[in-house]
Design a protein around this motif. Structure first.
Motif, PDB file in Angstrom:
ATOM      1  N   GLU A 143       0.722  -1.251   0.005  1.00 19.68           N
ATOM      2  CA  GLU A 143      -0.132   0.189  -0.004  1.00 19.68           C
ATOM      3  C   GLU A 143       0.705   1.227  -0.026  1.00 19.68           C
ATOM      4  OE1 GLU A 143      -2.921   0.090   3.059  1.00 19.68           O
ATOM      5  OE2 GLU A 143      -3.835  -2.019   2.295  1.00 19.68           O
ATOM      6  N   ASN A 144       0.252   2.429  -0.691  1.00 19.78           N
ATOM      7  CA  ASN A 144       0.964   3.676  -0.516  1.00 19.78           C
ATOM      8  C   ASN A 144       2.370   3.831  -1.268  1.00 19.78           C
ATOM      9  OD1 ASN A 144      -1.305   4.626   1.100  1.00 19.78           O
ATOM     10  ND2 ASN A 144      -0.253   3.818   2.809  1.00 19.78           N
ATOM     11  N   GLU A 145       2.360   2.900  -2.373  1.00 23.97           N
ATOM     12  CA  GLU A 145       3.751   2.822  -2.987  1.00 23.97           C
ATOM     13  C   GLU A 145       3.605   3.578  -4.317  1.00 23.97           C
ATOM     14  OE1 GLU A 145       6.900   1.725  -2.353  1.00 23.97           O
ATOM     15  OE2 GLU A 145       6.311   1.145  -0.249  1.00 23.97           O
ATOM     16  N   THR A 146       4.291   4.311  -4.775  1.00 18.48           N
ATOM     17  CA  THR A 146       4.168   4.971  -6.273  1.00 18.48           C
ATOM     18  C   THR A 146       4.843   4.343  -7.532  1.00 18.48           C
ATOM     19  OG1 THR A 146       5.886   6.422  -5.576  1.00 18.48           O
ATOM     20  CG2 THR A 146       3.570   7.294  -5.197  1.00 18.48           C
ATOM     21  N   LYS A 147       5.910   3.501  -6.743  1.00 20.30           N
ATOM     22  CA  LYS A 147       6.754   2.724  -7.948  1.00 20.30           C
ATOM     23  C   LYS A 147       7.042   1.371  -7.510  1.00 20.30           C
ATOM     24  CE  LYS A 147      10.774   5.651  -7.395  1.00 20.30           C
ATOM     25  NZ  LYS A 147      11.700   6.366  -8.131  1.00 20.30           N
ATOM     26  N   THR A 148       7.493   0.326  -8.197  1.00 19.46           N
ATOM     27  CA  THR A 148       7.934  -0.761  -7.887  1.00 19.46           C
ATOM     28  C   THR A 148       8.869  -1.217  -8.943  1.00 19.46           C
ATOM     29  OG1 THR A 148       7.543  -2.986  -6.934  1.00 19.46           O
ATOM     30  CG2 THR A 148       6.042  -2.196  -8.499  1.00 19.46           C
ATOM     31  N   GLU A 149       9.763  -2.074  -8.518  1.00 17.44           N
ATOM     32  CA  GLU A 149      10.770  -2.570  -9.583  1.00 17.44           C
ATOM     33  C   GLU A 149      11.114  -4.018  -9.169  1.00 17.44           C
ATOM     34  OE1 GLU A 149      14.021  -0.232 -11.426  1.00 17.44           O
ATOM     35  OE2 GLU A 149      15.348  -1.240 -10.021  1.00 17.44           O
ATOM     36  N   PHE A 150      10.885  -5.092  -9.969  1.00 20.86           N
ATOM     37  CA  PHE A 150      11.044  -6.299  -9.930  1.00 20.86           C
ATOM     38  C   PHE A 150      12.423  -6.869 -10.496  1.00 20.86           C
ATOM     39  CE2 PHE A 150       9.911 -10.554 -11.513  1.00 20.86           C
ATOM     40  CZ  PHE A 150      10.062 -11.305 -10.299  1.00 20.86           C
ATOM     41  N   PRO A 151      13.411  -7.514  -9.743  1.00 19.12           N
ATOM     42  CA  PRO A 151      14.543  -7.979 -10.406  1.00 19.12           C
ATOM     43  C   PRO A 151      14.161  -9.173 -11.670  1.00 19.12           C
ATOM     44  CG  PRO A 151      14.843  -8.099  -8.297  1.00 19.12           C
ATOM     45  CD  PRO A 151      13.645  -7.447  -8.519  1.00 19.12           C
ATOM     46  N   ILE A 152      14.748  -9.288 -12.647  1.00 17.34           N
ATOM     47  CA  ILE A 152      14.453 -10.294 -13.615  1.00 17.34           C
ATOM     48  C   ILE A 152      15.828 -10.920 -14.156  1.00 17.34           C
ATOM     49  CG2 ILE A 152      12.299  -9.174 -14.509  1.00 17.34           C
ATOM     50  CD1 ILE A 152      13.485  -8.395 -16.908  1.00 17.34           C
ATOM     51  N   GLN A 153      16.872 -10.491 -13.778  1.00 16.67           N
ATOM     52  CA  GLN A 153      18.059 -11.131 -14.260  1.00 16.67           C
ATOM     53  C   GLN A 153      18.297 -12.472 -14.007  1.00 16.67           C
ATOM     54  OE1 GLN A 153      21.554  -8.751 -13.134  1.00 16.67           O
ATOM     55  NE2 GLN A 153      22.544  -9.210 -15.438  1.00 16.67           N
ATOM     56  N   LYS A 154      17.813 -12.914 -12.799  1.00 14.92           N
ATOM     57  CA  LYS A 154      18.208 -14.509 -12.472  1.00 14.92           C
ATOM     58  C   LYS A 154      17.205 -15.219 -13.103  1.00 14.92           C
ATOM     59  CE  LYS A 154      15.391 -13.993  -8.310  1.00 14.92           C
ATOM     60  NZ  LYS A 154      15.436 -13.991  -6.586  1.00 14.92           N
ATOM     61  N   TYR A 155      16.184 -14.693 -13.749  1.00 15.60           N
ATOM     62  CA  TYR A 155      15.296 -15.688 -14.529  1.00 15.60           C
ATOM     63  C   TYR A 155      15.380 -16.014 -15.920  1.00 15.60           C
ATOM     64  CZ  TYR A 155      12.373 -14.762 -10.095  1.00 15.60           C
ATOM     65  OH  TYR A 155      12.008 -14.540  -8.822  1.00 15.60           O
ATOM     66  N   LEU A 156      16.205 -15.194 -16.329  1.00 17.99           N
ATOM     67  CA  LEU A 156      16.434 -15.216 -17.827  1.00 17.99           C
ATOM     68  C   LEU A 156      18.149 -16.064 -18.011  1.00 17.99           C
ATOM     69  CD1 LEU A 156      15.514 -11.660 -18.810  1.00 17.99           C
ATOM     70  CD2 LEU A 156      14.255 -13.812 -18.987  1.00 17.99           C
ATOM     71  N   ASN A 157      17.755 -17.033 -18.703  1.00 18.56           N
ATOM     72  CA  ASN A 157      18.960 -17.789 -19.074  1.00 18.56           C
ATOM     73  C   ASN A 157      19.077 -17.773 -20.658  1.00 18.56           C
ATOM     74  OD1 ASN A 157      21.105 -19.516 -18.955  1.00 18.56           O
ATOM     75  ND2 ASN A 157      19.939 -21.522 -18.771  1.00 18.56           N
ATOM     76  N   LEU A 158      19.591 -16.444 -21.101  1.00 22.49           N
ATOM     77  CA  LEU A 158      19.788 -16.327 -22.481  1.00 22.49           C
ATOM     78  C   LEU A 158      21.128 -16.595 -22.929  1.00 22.49           C
ATOM     79  CD1 LEU A 158      17.871 -12.918 -22.623  1.00 22.49           C
ATOM     80  CD2 LEU A 158      17.001 -15.248 -23.184  1.00 22.49           C
ATOM     81  N   LYS A 159      21.234 -17.119 -24.309  1.00 23.32           N
ATOM     82  CA  LYS A 159      22.892 -17.435 -24.642  1.00 23.32           C
ATOM     83  C   LYS A 159      22.773 -16.687 -26.093  1.00 23.32           C
ATOM     84  CE  LYS A 159      22.059 -22.417 -25.622  1.00 23.32           C
ATOM     85  NZ  LYS A 159      21.102 -22.494 -26.638  1.00 23.32           N
ATOM     86  N   SER A 160      23.951 -16.804 -26.567  1.00 25.90           N
ATOM     87  CA  SER A 160      24.024 -16.200 -28.119  1.00 25.90           C
ATOM     88  C   SER A 160      23.573 -17.166 -28.945  1.00 25.90           C
ATOM     89  CB  SER A 160      25.531 -15.828 -28.398  1.00 25.90           C
ATOM     90  OG  SER A 160      26.248 -15.015 -27.522  1.00 25.90           O
ATOM     91  N   GLU A 161      22.808 -16.828 -30.119  1.00 27.83           N
ATOM     92  CA  GLU A 161      22.271 -17.655 -31.059  1.00 27.83           C
ATOM     93  C   GLU A 161      22.939 -17.220 -32.466  1.00 27.83           C
ATOM     94  OE1 GLU A 161      20.301 -20.201 -30.425  1.00 27.83           O
ATOM     95  OE2 GLU A 161      19.978 -19.543 -28.357  1.00 27.83           O
TER      96      GLU A 161
END
Length: 195
Positions: A143-161
């Motif tokens: 409650e009473n928050e004007t912004k939020t940020e969610f870290p996503i780096q650990k969920y992405l397992n991207l590699k060169s293609e």
């Protein structure tokens, strides 16, 4: 040469020159615009309008939920390709977080956001909808928050293609607001950050 030949040839030459200049200048401005606003799909199941305002980097423009959703989500935004061409291979982007900003003078509503990797298909060869892979779900209820940020780096397992579109996806966010009666069912920005 006769005047009757020179005039039409000159007119044709200047017409072609003018058309090429117009084509070049308008294409250049459209390419510059593409870098900021790529032509990805956005869909608002509430038909409230203004969904593109969430991606315009302008906190003064907003999306307000005005109607109930016709789906189990309120809207989705295809945000950005997971890779970029570096001249040799398709290198993965280094995404760090996904952020939400409330509308001016309001707080963030409770919501659930699904982060999806939407298959990037070659539309010239594929006559189907792309497949989605659910990466994670973020639930916001403070409650009473004007912004939020969610870290996503650990969920992405991207590699060169090496070959497009193999292994390349579009990061997509699907959002459902949890309190249909809230007076704060409004966002000004959704921001996908990268290093």
């Amino acid at each position: 040469m006769k005047v009757s030949t020179i005039v039409p040839v000159s007119l044709c030459f200047f017409s072609i020159l003018s058309a090429n200049y117009y084509l070049f200048s308008s294409t250049k401005s459209n390419i510059d615009r593409y870098h900021n606003f790529p032509p990805f799909r956005i869909e608002d199941a509430t038909k409230s309008g203004g969904l593109g305002n969430l991606l315009d980097n302008d906190s003064e423009t907003v999306w307000i939920k005005k109607l109930p959703s016709s789906a189990d989500w309120d809207f989705f935004l295809e945000m950005k390709l997971s890779h970029f061409w570096d001249g040799v291979v398709f290198s993965p982007r280094n995404f760090t977080s996904l952020g939400w900003k409330a509308c001016k003078g309001q707080t963030l509503p409770p919501f659930e956001a699904k982060l999806l990797l939407r298959e990037s298909i070659n539309v010239d060869k594929e006559l189907r909808m792309p497949n989605d892979k659910l990466i994670t779900v973020y639930r916001f209820g403070k409650e009473n928050e004007t912004k939020t940020e969610f870290p996503i780096q650990k969920y992405l397992n991207l590699k060169s293609e090496k070959n497009y579109p193999s292994g390349i996806s579009i990061l997509t966010v699907e959002v459902k607001l949890m309190d249909v009666d809230s007076t704060n069912n409004c966002f000004s920005e959704i921001i996908l950050s990268e290093k």
